[in-house]
Design a protein around this motif. Structure first.
Motif, PDB file in Angstrom:
ATOM      1  N   VAL A 136       0.837  -1.200   0.000  1.00 44.23           N
ATOM      2  CA  VAL A 136       0.000   0.000   0.000  1.00 44.23           C
ATOM      3  C   VAL A 136       0.870   1.248   0.000  1.00 44.23           C
ATOM      4  O   VAL A 136       2.078   1.191   0.256  1.00 44.23           O
ATOM      5  CB  VAL A 136      -0.929   0.040   1.244  1.00 44.23           C
ATOM      6  N   VAL A 137       0.226   2.375  -0.293  1.00 46.39           N
ATOM      7  CA  VAL A 137       0.875   3.680  -0.164  1.00 46.39           C
ATOM      8  C   VAL A 137       0.108   4.484   0.876  1.00 46.39           C
ATOM      9  O   VAL A 137      -1.110   4.641   0.774  1.00 46.39           O
ATOM     10  CB  VAL A 137       0.883   4.437  -1.508  1.00 46.39           C
ATOM     11  N   VAL A 138       0.815   4.963   1.887  1.00 49.64           N
ATOM     12  CA  VAL A 138       0.224   5.833   2.897  1.00 49.64           C
ATOM     13  C   VAL A 138       0.665   7.257   2.590  1.00 49.64           C
ATOM     14  O   VAL A 138       1.862   7.547   2.528  1.00 49.64           O
ATOM     15  CB  VAL A 138       0.668   5.446   4.321  1.00 49.64           C
ATOM     16  N   ARG A 139      -0.314   8.136   2.396  1.00 47.50           N
ATOM     17  CA  ARG A 139      -0.016   9.521   2.027  1.00 47.50           C
ATOM     18  C   ARG A 139      -0.212  10.427   3.249  1.00 47.50           C
ATOM     19  O   ARG A 139      -1.231  10.334   3.933  1.00 47.50           O
ATOM     20  CB  ARG A 139      -0.919   9.965   0.876  1.00 47.50           C
ATOM     21  N   THR A 140       0.763  11.281   3.496  1.00 43.67           N
ATOM     22  CA  THR A 140       0.692  12.168   4.646  1.00 43.67           C
ATOM     23  C   THR A 140       1.125  13.574   4.268  1.00 43.67           C
ATOM     24  O   THR A 140       1.715  13.793   3.206  1.00 43.67           O
ATOM     25  CB  THR A 140       1.603  11.683   5.800  1.00 43.67           C
ATOM     26  N   GLU A 141       0.841  14.503   5.158  1.00 42.66           N
ATOM     27  CA  GLU A 141       1.297  15.888   5.009  1.00 42.66           C
ATOM     28  C   GLU A 141       1.934  16.322   6.325  1.00 42.66           C
ATOM     29  O   GLU A 141       1.372  16.092   7.400  1.00 42.66           O
ATOM     30  CB  GLU A 141       0.137  16.812   4.656  1.00 42.66           C
ATOM     31  N   VAL A 142       3.094  16.920   6.231  1.00 41.58           N
ATOM     32  CA  VAL A 142       3.793  17.439   7.404  1.00 41.58           C
ATOM     33  C   VAL A 142       3.601  18.946   7.438  1.00 41.58           C
ATOM     34  O   VAL A 142       3.948  19.651   6.497  1.00 41.58           O
ATOM     35  CB  VAL A 142       5.296  17.093   7.357  1.00 41.58           C
ATOM     36  N   LYS A 143       3.044  19.421   8.530  1.00 40.69           N
ATOM     37  CA  LYS A 143       2.733  20.839   8.651  1.00 40.69           C
ATOM     38  C   LYS A 143       3.471  21.453   9.833  1.00 40.69           C
ATOM     39  O   LYS A 143       3.626  20.836  10.871  1.00 40.69           O
ATOM     40  CB  LYS A 143       1.221  21.039   8.809  1.00 40.69           C
ATOM     41  N   GLY A 144       3.901  22.672   9.654  1.00 33.53           N
ATOM     42  CA  GLY A 144       4.627  23.385  10.695  1.00 33.53           C
ATOM     43  C   GLY A 144       5.138  24.683  10.126  1.00 33.53           C
ATOM     44  O   GLY A 144       4.433  25.364   9.370  1.00 33.53           O
TER      45      GLY A 144
END
Length: 213
Positions: A136-144
């Motif tokens: 699978v592919v897990v998609r994320t966003e890093v915010k800061g």
């Protein structure tokens, strides 16, 4: 994206594909997105809570990476993929040396960049997978601080649980990035030449770290 900046962003969330050891037993029942969320949160929280890590204590940073990140990734698959078609041409001894030097290179690179962690948080995007999928592919966003960073993770299902084997930062897959440079080195100097190059880079990095301590 500049390679050093790419490494820094990966390190900031504490995830990279590096090891062939056994994952903890509790990971067997975790979904892949839950695993990504857990490891990211644990690394970020550990860095924020430890002033010596923020100050650049490389030994402590590497210990954190070894404990929190490496057990959840498939380093053998990542190394083989990065070496590409030349992997089958390598002897068992050469394969072992490639894995060892590649691991050392990435651990030091990412550990050094962990000092850049400040107020980052990670948000998971909706999963696009079926319950019986084994990859699978897990998609994320890093915010800061600064722009939002898109991070995607490729994971495979193993008997011991889900394992990360590749990472995509802003459209750049890590394995592909190394495959290109590794192929050039092997084409010019052979597999032993690539091993020697990795050894050289690791010795230089170790010397630099010792000079700072």
């Amino acid at each position: 994206m500049h390679k050093r900046r790419l490494f820094a962003h990966l390190a900031a969330v504490g995830l990279f594909a590096l090891v062939a050891g056994q994952a903890p037993v509790f990971a067997q029942s975790q979904t892949p997105d839950a695993l990504v969320r857990q490891v990211s949160s644990e690394v970020i929280d550990s860095v924020k809570a430890d002033k010596t890590i923020q100050a650049g204590d490389i030994r402590k940073i590497m210990a954190l990476v070894e404990a929190k990140v490496l057990p959840h990734v498939n380093f053998q698959r990542m190394t083989a993929s990065a070496v590409g078609r030349y992997w089958r041409q390598a002897s068992p001894e050469q394969q072992e040396r490639l894995q060892a030097e590649f691991k050392t290179l990435l651990v030091r690179t990412y550990s050094g960049a962990l000092t850049q962690v400040h107020d980052q948080t990670i948000e998971l995007r909706p999963m696009r997978s079926k319950p019986d999928d084994t990859e699978v592919v897990v998609r994320t966003e890093v915010k800061g601080r600064g722009d939002t960073i898109q991070l995607d993770y490729r994971l495979e299902k193993q008997p011991e649980g889900w394992r990360i084997y590749d990472v995509n930062v802003l459209g750049v897959w890590l394995v592909e990035n190394y495959r290109n440079s590794f192929a050039q080195e092997i084409s010019a100097n052979g597999i032993d030449g690539l091993i020697a190059k990795l050894v050289e880079r690791n010795k230089a990095a170790a010397a630099k770290a010792s000079a700072k301590s």
